[in-house]
Design an enzyme around this catalytic site. Structure first.
Site, PDB file in Angstrom:
ATOM      1  N   TYR A 167       0.827  -1.210   0.000  1.00  0.00           N
ATOM      2  CA  TYR A 167       0.000   0.000   0.000  1.00  0.00           C
ATOM      3  C   TYR A 167       0.858   1.256   0.000  1.00  0.00           C
ATOM      4  O   TYR A 167       0.650   2.163  -0.816  1.00  0.00           O
ATOM      5  CB  TYR A 167      -0.919  -0.019   1.219  1.00  0.00           C
ATOM      6  CG  TYR A 167      -1.904   1.120   1.273  1.00  0.00           C
ATOM      7  CD1 TYR A 167      -2.913   1.239   0.332  1.00  0.00           C
ATOM      8  CD2 TYR A 167      -1.831   2.086   2.283  1.00  0.00           C
ATOM      9  CE1 TYR A 167      -3.830   2.287   0.383  1.00  0.00           C
ATOM     10  CE2 TYR A 167      -2.734   3.122   2.344  1.00  0.00           C
ATOM     11  CZ  TYR A 167      -3.725   3.217   1.390  1.00  0.00           C
ATOM     12  OH  TYR A 167      -4.624   4.264   1.445  1.00  0.00           O
ATOM     13  N   ASN A 177     -12.888   0.094  14.619  1.00  0.00           N
ATOM     14  CA  ASN A 177     -12.712  -0.989  15.589  1.00  0.00           C
ATOM     15  C   ASN A 177     -13.282  -0.610  16.946  1.00  0.00           C
ATOM     16  O   ASN A 177     -14.058  -1.363  17.550  1.00  0.00           O
ATOM     17  CB  ASN A 177     -11.230  -1.327  15.743  1.00  0.00           C
ATOM     18  CG  ASN A 177     -10.747  -2.319  14.708  1.00  0.00           C
ATOM     19  OD1 ASN A 177     -11.514  -2.758  13.858  1.00  0.00           O
ATOM     20  ND2 ASN A 177      -9.474  -2.669  14.778  1.00  0.00           N
ATOM     21  N   THR A 188       0.230   8.106  18.071  1.00  0.00           N
ATOM     22  CA  THR A 188      -0.749   9.168  17.818  1.00  0.00           C
ATOM     23  C   THR A 188      -1.278   9.097  16.382  1.00  0.00           C
ATOM     24  O   THR A 188      -0.600   8.633  15.466  1.00  0.00           O
ATOM     25  CB  THR A 188      -0.137  10.559  18.059  1.00  0.00           C
ATOM     26  OG1 THR A 188       0.895  10.806  17.083  1.00  0.00           O
ATOM     27  CG2 THR A 188       0.430  10.665  19.468  1.00  0.00           C
TER      28      THR A 188
END
Length: 446
Positions: free
Chosen positions: A268, A313, A333
């Site tokens: 990706y 999630n 973060t």
């Protein structure tokens, strides 16, 4: 026979009269056209045309947007007020709302406030191709384009996209849906191409990494070739993953990144970096008009429920009364932007004059533990947190520097996390439990 008498000794003399033109009348060049116009009644038709045009201009609606809001934010808010989260049960009312929005925009009034726009100068709708248009971000982009009055062709292979995301446009003559994989060539006549097609979550792009990189490389080649052939403007949705695990914080567009080229995420990461390379090569070598957006973490309604991204999630786990899964120590973060802010940025980039790349994200930075806390506040304060080992090549920090987008596009995100998250929760609750349980849950929470 006629006879002629002559005096003797008298000779006949033939007098030849030379032609002399008549003297020109004064003001003839002015009088003749006036006489012609009066005789053929040209003036009557001229004044009648002026009167009809004046009447049409007077009857046109004003193109002013609502006070205190631009046209972008006006449409944006109207769509989300009418759309979220029950688009599947109110599709007809949404379509009516979209038509009302577009009719009120009065053509070019969307770009220039004030005044009345002559009928012949109203904005002509564009023909736009959106690859991956049935996906999370693509479907929201399609909503905005349809509401603006454009004709949209959606191309999607439905690997992660869902027909339900665009079903409310079925029956609209300005909407077309084609089941097609962009790794195969496609020929359509369009004015603009938004190239969003590619699985974006780790669960999906790791499922078939070879297909992921083919989508990024071959799919982008096909769409760039189409843009070159038909003269369309091309926008590539790249990603913040091109920065890898960044050593610069926050990340600017000039940063070249820190990417593992052989890691499990490289299909990706490197695929998107190659797509950017191809885009710029077509721009420099073939003169294709291109735009590049680097998208940071985005959330909102219509996300895939189990796609492995942290916001979806947490929300799905909290609704199901499951522990919130935090990988590593939870101190890494991320920055989270609501999907409507991203769509606004993409449209401004496409309509602007700057190639990019541009970071499109929310600079508000949250640790994973802080995000879990916001989800607990929004859904279930008693939700537990479960720690698991971190995944490979997971970036430690991610925060966009959006000063370039602010300066050149006039764009910055408007929706804070605590305001946008409840909209996503409402959508997830409906899709997980259904309408009946959603209503009962809403009543009990109230």
């Amino acid at each position: 026979m006629a006879s002629e008498l002559f005096f003797r000794g008298q000779e006949t003399h033939h007098i030849i009269n030379a032609y002399t033109p008549k003297p020109r009348k004064p003001w003839q060049n002015v009088i003749r056209p006036v006489h012609y116009m009066l005789k053929e009644k040209r003036l009557v038709f001229l004044f009648a045309g002026i009167a009809i045009a004046s009447l049409i201009f007077a009857m046109l609606p004003s193109s002013r947007a609502p006070s205190g809001q631009g046209s972008y934010s006006y449409i944006n808010n109207a769509i989300y007020d009418s759309h979220l989260p029950s688009e599947s049960t109110h599709s007809h009312s949404i379509a009516r709302a979209h038509r009302i929005i577009y009719q009120n925009r009065a053509g070019l009034g969307s770009l220039h406030s004030g005044g009345k726009i002559p009928l012949g100068l109203q904005r002509k709708g564009l023909r736009i191709l959106v690859t991956g248009g049935a996906g999370f971000v693509g479907s929201h982009l399609v909503d905005r384009l349809i509401a603006r009055g454009d004709s949209v062709i959606v191309v999607d292979n439905f690997f992660t996209g869902r027909k339900e995301n665009v079903m409310h446009h079925f029956g609209n003559p300005r909407f077309e849906l084609i089941r097609h994989d962009v790794v195969e060539p496609l020929l359509v006549e369009v004015d603009q191409i938004y190239h969003l097609a590619c699985p974006a979550s780790p669960v999906h792009y790791k499922h078939n990494p070879v297909k992921t990189i083919k989508t990024n490389v071959v799919g982008t080649l096909n769409m760039l070739g189409l843009a070159k052939r038909v003269g369309a403007r091309f926008l590539l949705t790249s990603t913040s993953e091109v920065y890898g695990d960044p050593l610069q914080h926050p990340q600017k567009e000039t940063y070249w990144g820190n990417v593992n080229p052989i890691g499990v995420r490289s299909c990706y990461d490197e695929g998107k970096r190659t797509a950017e390379t191809l885009t710029m090569d077509y721009h420099r070598g073939a003169g294709v008009e291109v735009r590049i957006a680097r998208i940071f973490n985005t959330y909102g309604p219509r996300m895939c429920i189990d796609d492995g991204r942290v916001v979806s999630n947490f929300v799905a786990q909290a609704l199901r009364k499951e522990p919130l899964t935090v990988y590593g120590d939870g101190k890494q973060t991320r920055s989270f932007q609501f999907v409507s802010d991203l769509v606004e940025g993409l449209m401004r980039l496409m309509e602007g004059e700057h190639v990019g790349p541009f970071n499109l994200g929310n600079p508000g930075e949250f640790t994973m533990l802080e995000l879990a806390g916001v989800v607990q506040e929004t859904i279930d304060p008693n939700a537990q947190i479960e720690f698991r080992p971190n995944t490979a090549d997971d970036p430690h920090k991610r925060k966009p520097d959006i000063s370039k987008a602010k300066e050149l596009l006039g764009w910055e995100p408007k929706v804070p996390l605590r305001k946008g998250l409840p909209l996503m929760v409402q959508d997830f609750r409906q899709r997980i439990f259904g309408d009946h349980k959603e209503d009962s849950s809403s009543v009990s929470s109230a």
